[in-house]
Write an enzyme that holds these catalytic residues in place. Structure first.
Site, PDB file in Angstrom:
ATOM      1  N   ARG A 152       0.803  -1.238   0.000  1.00 25.20           N
ATOM      2  CA  ARG A 152       0.000   0.000   0.000  1.00 25.20           C
ATOM      3  C   ARG A 152       0.825   1.271   0.000  1.00 25.20           C
ATOM      4  O   ARG A 152       0.436   2.272  -0.590  1.00 25.20           O
ATOM      5  CB  ARG A 152      -0.916   0.019   1.229  1.00 25.20           C
ATOM      6  CG  ARG A 152      -2.085  -0.930   1.141  1.00 25.20           C
ATOM      7  CD  ARG A 152      -2.775  -1.037   2.458  1.00 25.20           C
ATOM      8  NE  ARG A 152      -1.824  -1.392   3.508  1.00 25.20           N
ATOM      9  CZ  ARG A 152      -2.139  -1.635   4.767  1.00 25.20           C
ATOM     10  NH1 ARG A 152      -3.386  -1.544   5.150  1.00 25.20           N
ATOM     11  NH2 ARG A 152      -1.225  -1.966   5.652  1.00 25.20           N
ATOM     12  N   LYS A 171       2.711 -19.423   5.201  1.00 28.10           N
ATOM     13  CA  LYS A 171       1.990 -20.007   6.327  1.00 28.10           C
ATOM     14  C   LYS A 171       1.515 -18.873   7.241  1.00 28.10           C
ATOM     15  O   LYS A 171       2.123 -17.805   7.197  1.00 28.10           O
ATOM     16  CB  LYS A 171       2.875 -20.998   7.071  1.00 28.10           C
ATOM     17  CG  LYS A 171       3.976 -20.344   7.917  1.00 28.10           C
ATOM     18  CD  LYS A 171       4.403 -21.217   9.056  1.00 28.10           C
ATOM     19  CE  LYS A 171       4.843 -20.356  10.196  1.00 28.10           C
ATOM     20  NZ  LYS A 171       5.045 -20.850  11.448  1.00 28.10           N
ATOM     21  N   ASP A 174       6.261 -24.362   3.728  1.00 21.72           N
ATOM     22  CA  ASP A 174       6.692 -24.554   5.106  1.00 21.72           C
ATOM     23  C   ASP A 174       8.208 -24.433   5.020  1.00 21.72           C
ATOM     24  O   ASP A 174       8.870 -25.359   4.540  1.00 21.72           O
ATOM     25  CB  ASP A 174       6.288 -25.933   5.632  1.00 21.72           C
ATOM     26  CG  ASP A 174       6.727 -26.119   7.077  1.00 21.72           C
ATOM     27  OD1 ASP A 174       7.663 -25.421   7.506  1.00 21.72           O
ATOM     28  OD2 ASP A 174       6.135 -26.960   7.777  1.00 21.72           O
ATOM     29  N   HIS A 175       8.746 -23.298   5.447  1.00 18.14           N
ATOM     30  CA  HIS A 175      10.149 -23.024   5.137  1.00 18.14           C
ATOM     31  C   HIS A 175      11.095 -24.055   5.765  1.00 18.14           C
ATOM     32  O   HIS A 175      12.236 -24.181   5.357  1.00 18.14           O
ATOM     33  CB  HIS A 175      10.551 -21.598   5.527  1.00 18.14           C
ATOM     34  CG  HIS A 175      10.635 -21.385   7.008  1.00 18.14           C
ATOM     35  ND1 HIS A 175       9.572 -20.964   7.747  1.00 18.14           N
ATOM     36  CD2 HIS A 175      11.647 -21.570   7.871  1.00 18.14           C
ATOM     37  CE1 HIS A 175       9.929 -20.897   9.013  1.00 18.14           C
ATOM     38  NE2 HIS A 175      11.184 -21.250   9.120  1.00 18.14           N
ATOM     39  N   LYS A 179      15.156 -26.196   4.470  1.00 15.65           N
ATOM     40  CA  LYS A 179      16.435 -26.282   5.194  1.00 15.65           C
ATOM     41  C   LYS A 179      17.229 -27.476   4.679  1.00 15.65           C
ATOM     42  O   LYS A 179      16.705 -28.586   4.538  1.00 15.65           O
ATOM     43  CB  LYS A 179      16.188 -26.445   6.702  1.00 15.65           C
ATOM     44  CG  LYS A 179      15.693 -25.175   7.373  1.00 15.65           C
ATOM     45  CD  LYS A 179      15.445 -25.458   8.840  1.00 15.65           C
ATOM     46  CE  LYS A 179      14.797 -24.284   9.538  1.00 15.65           C
ATOM     47  NZ  LYS A 179      15.695 -23.173   9.786  1.00 15.65           N
ATOM     48  N   GLU A 209      12.661 -22.960  20.835  1.00 13.97           N
ATOM     49  CA  GLU A 209      13.086 -21.586  20.555  1.00 13.97           C
ATOM     50  C   GLU A 209      13.443 -20.927  21.880  1.00 13.97           C
ATOM     51  O   GLU A 209      12.713 -21.084  22.865  1.00 13.97           O
ATOM     52  CB  GLU A 209      11.951 -20.806  19.902  1.00 13.97           C
ATOM     53  CG  GLU A 209      11.561 -21.317  18.540  1.00 13.97           C
ATOM     54  CD  GLU A 209      10.440 -20.488  17.943  1.00 13.97           C
ATOM     55  OE1 GLU A 209      10.719 -19.651  17.072  1.00 13.97           O
ATOM     56  OE2 GLU A 209       9.289 -20.652  18.390  1.00 13.97           O
ATOM     57  N   ASP A 259       1.192 -22.743  15.465  1.00 18.30           N
ATOM     58  CA  ASP A 259       2.400 -22.059  15.008  1.00 18.30           C
ATOM     59  C   ASP A 259       3.509 -23.049  14.623  1.00 18.30           C
ATOM     60  O   ASP A 259       4.258 -22.790  13.686  1.00 18.30           O
ATOM     61  CB  ASP A 259       2.909 -21.132  16.133  1.00 18.30           C
ATOM     62  CG  ASP A 259       3.918 -20.123  15.637  1.00 18.30           C
ATOM     63  OD1 ASP A 259       3.689 -19.531  14.565  1.00 18.30           O
ATOM     64  OD2 ASP A 259       4.951 -19.929  16.313  1.00 18.30           O
ATOM     65  N   HIS A 284       5.612 -27.494  11.103  1.00 25.34           N
ATOM     66  CA  HIS A 284       7.010 -27.956  11.125  1.00 25.34           C
ATOM     67  C   HIS A 284       7.188 -29.343  11.750  1.00 25.34           C
ATOM     68  O   HIS A 284       7.871 -30.201  11.200  1.00 25.34           O
ATOM     69  CB  HIS A 284       7.880 -26.971  11.905  1.00 25.34           C
ATOM     70  CG  HIS A 284       7.786 -25.558  11.440  1.00 25.34           C
ATOM     71  ND1 HIS A 284       7.599 -25.223  10.126  1.00 25.34           N
ATOM     72  CD2 HIS A 284       7.872 -24.385  12.106  1.00 25.34           C
ATOM     73  CE1 HIS A 284       7.564 -23.917  10.011  1.00 25.34           C
ATOM     74  NE2 HIS A 284       7.717 -23.379  11.198  1.00 25.34           N
ATOM     75  N   LYS A 314       8.368 -21.834  23.211  1.00 26.91           N
ATOM     76  CA  LYS A 314       9.047 -20.529  23.220  1.00 26.91           C
ATOM     77  C   LYS A 314       9.741 -20.367  24.566  1.00 26.91           C
ATOM     78  O   LYS A 314       9.388 -21.023  25.537  1.00 26.91           O
ATOM     79  CB  LYS A 314       8.008 -19.411  23.096  1.00 26.91           C
ATOM     80  CG  LYS A 314       7.330 -19.377  21.754  1.00 26.91           C
ATOM     81  CD  LYS A 314       7.869 -18.219  20.977  1.00 26.91           C
ATOM     82  CE  LYS A 314       7.234 -18.147  19.604  1.00 26.91           C
ATOM     83  NZ  LYS A 314       8.208 -17.853  18.551  1.00 26.91           N
TER      84      LYS A 314
END
Ligand code: NAP
Length: 497
Positions: free
Chosen positions: A46, A152, A181-182, A186, A220, A239, A244, A334
């Site tokens: 935008r 995602k 799905d990154h 990998k 993480e 998430d 994953h 997390k």
């Protein structure tokens, strides 16, 4: 590379993902000569930027990433093929302007004009974006292929994923759709396939006869940070687990396909998803643990009495000939003690101990660790004799590390591989429609059970200390089965959580 004219259109081209991942990945691919010649990037968002303002914005934002700063000259050449169109996804006329600009850029070429639309916008805009791409005639394949990469999260439950799939398929055929799905981009995740299917020694023992259990950890160390608003709606299962962790599970558990083409690979992965046991509500709650780190409720954007889990551990079974009754333990969270992603295959203990007399001494089992990050590589733990008299044993580690094994080559970013594959039309590392729907069918019942007030007694939300390995209830989940969590990769050489 091909001489056809190709354009990557990044919808949401000024966002965090475009800045930190997509444009640096495209630039790196260009520097390596891995992109179609003259590939153009057209960003759409935008804010009111000119082409030059956009190039400057990207340079300023991304130059610290992936060594861009040292490559100013190459950047100038790359950025010369980068353009910006200001528009709103909700506004069909913006797409007419986008089309006009794209057609103008294609003028004078050989007539072909391939386009990869990368939907790097908030998920609520996916459907509208696809609809407006079609309405403006941007999905027509009259003069080249059209593909759509979709970020995602793909839906927030089965129903919304099916609705989105239907909307996407009104415009694009499945072979044109690349759901990301990154994790699958990998290098170390792809190595799982090579490890399993290019080494004859592992396949005979890759089953319930030799493997005691499989553990998948994606931890993480960061908290939710400034993503509290998004995260509180989503939670750890949506998430991380739905995408994953289940992806990693399918790569460990899948049968070997006859050939490595995208359909054969994805068929085998979907078969694993379909074989995952669906327990009743009571068993589901007993087989899963949810946690929330202390201090989560004070994060920006988080509801003051939020029950959103930031940690989950669970036990799944794959009910087929190969895996029947072998538990797959998954955990992710997390604010944990470390950032680590690893797959641990724990083999069965030797059936008989030759080396001890008297009271049974607990024999260690062999453990194979596939380290996805950090410390990318493979570890194999086995018993050796401690030098000296007697027959004392110790566990030793045979390790392969990517950084020492391939000193010359750096591990490419996941987005480099995925963008290159999408441009080449190879969907092997992207998620097919049926896979995504199966994944929701697995996690939806757990999410529903947890959201039911009655479940609080059976499945409490455990608090855990930031910087820990999660709630002790997750250790109990394994100890009830006579097992413990294993760490093999990175700095945690020791076992136990
Ligand atoms: P972001 O930083 O919020 O960027 C959103 C982009 O969309 C901006 O370029 C924004 O620019 C544009 N935008 C917003 N509303 C728009 C509208 N109505 N019309 C046109 N453009 C609009 O989000 P992000 O972090 O880049 O994430 C993008 C997607 O990738 C999301 O689906 C996210 O879930 C997914 N994803 C991101 C990451 C990551 O590391 N960031 C990781 C995994 C997945 P303007 O404000 O100028 O319009």
């Amino acid at each position: 590379m091909t001489e056809e004219s190709t354009t990557v259109v990044i919808l949401g081209g000024t966002g965090d993902l475009a800045l930190r991942k997509l444009v640096p990945a495209l630039f790196t691919l260009a520097c390596k000569g891995h992109l179609p010649q003259g590939l153009r990037v057209v960003a759409f968002a935008r804010r009111d930027y000119s082409d030059d303002r956009y190039r400057e914005y990207m340079w300023n934002g991304a130059r610290e990433i992936g060594g861009l700063a040292a490559r100013r000259d190459e950047w100038e050449m790359f950025a010369g093929n980068m353009y910006y169109v200001s528009g709103d996804i909700d506004d069909p006329h913006s797409f007419d302007r986008l089309k006009h600009r794209l057609d103008g850029l294609d003028k004078g070429e050989d007539g072909t004009s391939n386009r990869l639309y990368y939907l790097s916008v908030a998920p609520r805009l996916f459907e509208t974006a696809v609809k407006n791409i079609a309405a403006a005639g941007l999905a027509n394949e009259d003069n080249g292929w059209r593909r759509a990469v979709i970020e995602k999260p793909f839906g927030h439950d089965l129903e919304s994923a099916q609705k989105l799939n239907r909307a996407v398929q009104e415009v694009f055929d499945e072979h044109q759709v690349y759901r990301i799905d990154h994790y699958l981009g990998k290098e170390t995740v792809q190595n799982l396939l090579v490890f399993r299917f290019a080494n004859a020694i592992f396949e005979p023992i890759w089953n319930r006869n030799y493997i005691d259990n499989v553990q998948i950890t994606v931890a993480e160390s960061v908290s939710v940070g400034d993503r509290g608003g998004y995260y509180d709606q989503s939670g750890v299962v949506r998430d991380m687990v739905q995408n994953h962790l289940l992806q990693l599970l399918t790569l460990v558990a899948m049968e070997p396909p006859n050939v490595a083409d995208s359909e054969s690979l994805r068929n085998k992965k979907v078969e694993v998803m379909q074989a995952i046991r669906r327990p009743d509500r009571g068993e589901l709650l007993r087989s899963a643990v949810r946690g929330q780190y202390e201090g989560y409720l004070g994060e920006d954007g988080v509801g003051e009495d939020s029950m959103t889990p930031t940690y989950a551990a669970m036990r799944l079974f794959v009910d087929n000939w190969r895996w029947r009754d072998v538990p797959f333990y998954l955990r992710t969270g997390k604010a944990m003690a470390d950032k680590v992603s690893e797959i641990v295959i724990q083999f069965q203990k030797p059936p008989h101990s030759l080396f001890q007399r008297g009271p049974t001494v607990d024999m260690s089992s062999n453990v194979l660790g596939i380290c996805l990050q950090p410390d990318e590589g493979v570890h194999m733990k086995f018993q050796v004799k401690v030098p000296g008299q007697g027959m004392e044993m110790e566990t030793m580690d045979m390790a392969f590390h990517y950084d020492s094994g391939f000193q010359e080559e750096s591990i490419p970013e996941a987005y480099e591989r995925l963008l290159q594959d999408a441009l080449a039309g190879d969907a092997s590392l992207f998620i097919r429609k049926d896979h995504i729907e199966e994944a929701w069918k697995i996690v939806d019942p757990l999410l529903e059970a947890w959201s039911d007030e009655r479940s609080t007694a059976d499945a409490p939300l455990h608090a855990y200390r930031p910087g820990s390995w999660g709630p002790t209830a997750a250790d109990d989940l394994l100890s009830r089965d006579g097992r413990t969590w294993q760490h093999v990769c990175g700095s945690h050489e020791a076992n136990g959580a």
